[in-house]
Design an enzyme around this catalytic site. Structure first.
Site, PDB file in Angstrom:
ATOM      1  N   GLY A 260     -48.818  89.365  21.795  1.00 11.07           N
ATOM      2  CA  GLY A 260     -50.431  90.103  20.756  1.00 11.07           C
ATOM      3  C   GLY A 260     -51.195  88.815  20.579  1.00 11.07           C
ATOM      4  O   GLY A 260     -52.462  88.790  20.242  1.00 11.07           O
ATOM      5  N   GLU A 346     -45.145  84.510  13.333  1.00  6.68           N
ATOM      6  CA  GLU A 346     -44.957  86.317  13.500  1.00  6.68           C
ATOM      7  C   GLU A 346     -43.556  85.823  15.286  1.00  6.68           C
ATOM      8  O   GLU A 346     -42.827  85.959  15.323  1.00  6.68           O
ATOM      9  CB  GLU A 346     -45.994  86.833  14.559  1.00  6.68           C
ATOM     10  CG  GLU A 346     -45.534  88.046  14.583  1.00  6.68           C
ATOM     11  CD  GLU A 346     -46.750  89.145  14.607  1.00  6.68           C
ATOM     12  OE1 GLU A 346     -47.368  90.170  14.134  1.00  6.68           O
ATOM     13  OE2 GLU A 346     -46.938  89.193  16.275  1.00  6.68           O
TER      14      GLU A 346
END
Ligand code: F6P
Length: 538
Positions: A260, A346
């Site tokens: 993502g 992340e």
């Protein structure tokens, strides 16, 4: 590898290695030695506490840490995201050389090119007015509904490339807070609005909820039959998109080998492409591809992502700095720090190594920042005089897009360079006192005030310079940081490509929703959560 880290620690403890100001005073060639170029992009890391022995050790770390091998494994489609058994191939999305890239023996390039062509054709039809809303009116506003990697890249890049924006207006809705979509819808005419639902999984609660609100907006204003004219979607879960009611020629796919936070190069870039046009989007991909080749081919000392990653590792795991500030002197990179937060935190915010053991030392730092010069009037005080050392990463273009405001760009450059010089040089007690007495302050009062005006200096910074923030330059800059995160992740010995850390909160939110809705009691919740529920909903 640990032996090299230990050697780096003892080398860095040597004052010669850490006194940056003294190093500049004793070596007029320091800038040339500790900076590198790729095309018009310059990486100056001379204001970091590196010297030749440190650099030599970092070079060894790159070799012994297996970065080159892992890099090849990534580019060649091995499933290096082993916790999800996935290849990591955002580089294939911008593989402009079009050489085959194999995933489980199959070349992915024909599909990559196919989606790119479909996006290009759709984008052109929206931009030209060939595709209209249900009532035949031209699309004037495009709203991307997505979150995380399905939002941050398109928002950041669309803002960054404002001088190239000649398509419909772009809006971005991400937060599940109804305020976000409500405030956006207020600006829009249903007849002339296209919604793009962007979600890799097509299950993310924020996106699905906002998509339902957008659908209700169109159906309410124009009727249910209008929905198909006002929606498009981007996802890897094509079946789920079809179930939402979006027509197949408006669905743009990508693949599970695109993370993502690495997906701006895929169909997730559709709102950007509609804004700036397929040609500019192509140049954006070209820039990233050029950086990919550079990362793959250049020797470590000339390799910008390798150097940026090595210095990042050195700051985090040798010198122990807990955070890094991203300070673009480029207002259009307003959202770049937020974008890098997801990319970096992340990816590298992990506590377990690839062997399933606790990480030794540290993994990724806290990443944060704001454009200069605004940050100067907010948090720079702490960077200059606070008790925590925060490596700063400045970035600036030689040229803006406003020749008539050249003077403002000169001011921007002067400020950017002044900040990194101030961090490096600082101001000694004697200098502070001399300044005060030169202004006529009595000596005893100057003794009292001067300590407050001391800057320790010797605070590290990196400066990245590029000619102008074009689509090509932006693609190159993002890819630079992607590969930097990769290098650091390999050296931290973690998997940079999963994100299990975001799951637990999602699971608990799902469990709490019935409680918040009043359909279930608070039994089984901890006392704090139960107390907070009571405070919020009674
Ligand atoms: O926050 C977790 C995350 O999975 C991110 O990695 C991702 O970018 C975001 O949610 C959105 O996911 P999706 O594109 O599947 O809606």
């Amino acid at each position: 590898m640990q032996a090299i880290v230990d050697q780096l620690k003892s080398t860095a403890a040597d004052t010669q290695a850490t006194d940056i100001r003294a190093a500049f005073n004793s070596d007029t060639a320091r800038f040339d030695k500790f900076s590198a170029r790729f095309e018009d992009m310059l990486l100056d890391y001379s204001k970091c506490a590196v010297n030749e022995p440190v650099l030599a050790l970092l070079e060894r770390l790159f070799a012994e840490g297996g970065v080159a091998e892992k890099r090849e494994a990534m580019f060649s489609g091995e499933a290096i995201n082993f916790t999800e058994n996935r290849a990591v191939l955002h580089t294939a999305l911008r593989n402009r050389s079009n050489t085959p890239v194999l995933v489980e023996g199959k070349d992915v390039m024909p599909e990559v090119n196919g989606v790119l062509a479909a996006m290009g054709s759709f984008a052109e039809k929206i931009r030209s007015g060939a595709l209209t809303g249900a009532t035949g009116k031209r699309i004037t506003d495009v709203v991307n509904i997505g979150i995380g990697g399905s939002d941050l890249g398109p928002v950041m890049a669309t803002l960054a490339l404002a001088p190239f924006h000649d398509g419909p207006r772009a809006h971005f809705v991400s937060n599940v807070d109804g305020a976000h979509i409500a405030d956006t819808l207020k600006l829009l005419n249903a007849e002339t609005t296209l919604f793009i639902i962007a979600s890799k999984t097509f299950t993310t609660i924020e996106t699905m909820t906002n998509a339902a609100s957008a659908r209700a907006f169109i159906a309410g204003k124009l009727g249910e039959d209008a929905v198909k004219h006002h929606f498009a979607a981007v996802s890897t879960a094509l079946d789920k998109v079809a179930a939402f009611g979006i027509e197949s020629d408006r669905i743009f796919g990508f693949w599970d080998w695109v993370g993502g936070r690495y997906s701006i190069w895929s169909a997730i870039g559709l709102p950007l492409m509609i804004a700036v046009g397929p040609d500019n989007f192509g140049r954006f991909l070209d820039g990233a591809h050029a950086m990919d080749r550079h990362f793959r081919e250049a020797p470590v000392r000339q390799n910008l992502p390798a150097l940026l990653g090595l210095i990042g590792f050195y700051h985090r795991n040798v010198l122990g700095y807990p955070s890094r500030a991203i300070l673009p002197y480029d207002q259009r990179l307003l959202r770049f720090p937020a974008y890098l937060q997801q990319l970096d935190m992340e990816s590298n915010g992990k506590g377990v190594t690839i062997d399933g053991k606790p990480v030794e030392g540290n993994s990724g730092p806290v990443v944060w920042g704001e454009p200069g010069t605004n940050g100067q009037h907010a948090f720079y005080q702490l960077i200059h005089q606070g008790t925590t050392i925060i490596p700063a990463e400045f970035m600036i273009a030689a040229k803006g897009f406003e020749p008539e405001l050249r003077h403002q760009h000169e001011l921007l450059i002067a400020n950017c360079l002044a900040q990194s010089a101030a961090l490096m040089k600082g101001r000694t007690l004697q200098e502070a006192k001399a300044q005060l007495t030169a202004k006529g302050m009595p000596s005893d009062q100057a003794d009292f005030i001067a300590p407050h005006r001391v800057f320790t200096g010797n605070r590290p910074s990196i400066t990245i310079v590029y000619d102008q923030l074009t689509p090509y330059a932006l693609g190159r800059l993002i890819a630079l940081y992607e590969h930097r995160v990769f290098v650091e992740g390999v050296l931290f010995r973690i998997n940079s490509f999963d994100q299990w850390g975001v799951e637990l909160g999602k699971e608990l939110a799902t469990g709490l929703l019935p409680v918040v809705e009043g359909k279930a009691g608070t039994e089984g919740q901890d006392a704090s959560t139960a107390g907070l529920v009571k405070a919020l909903i009674g």
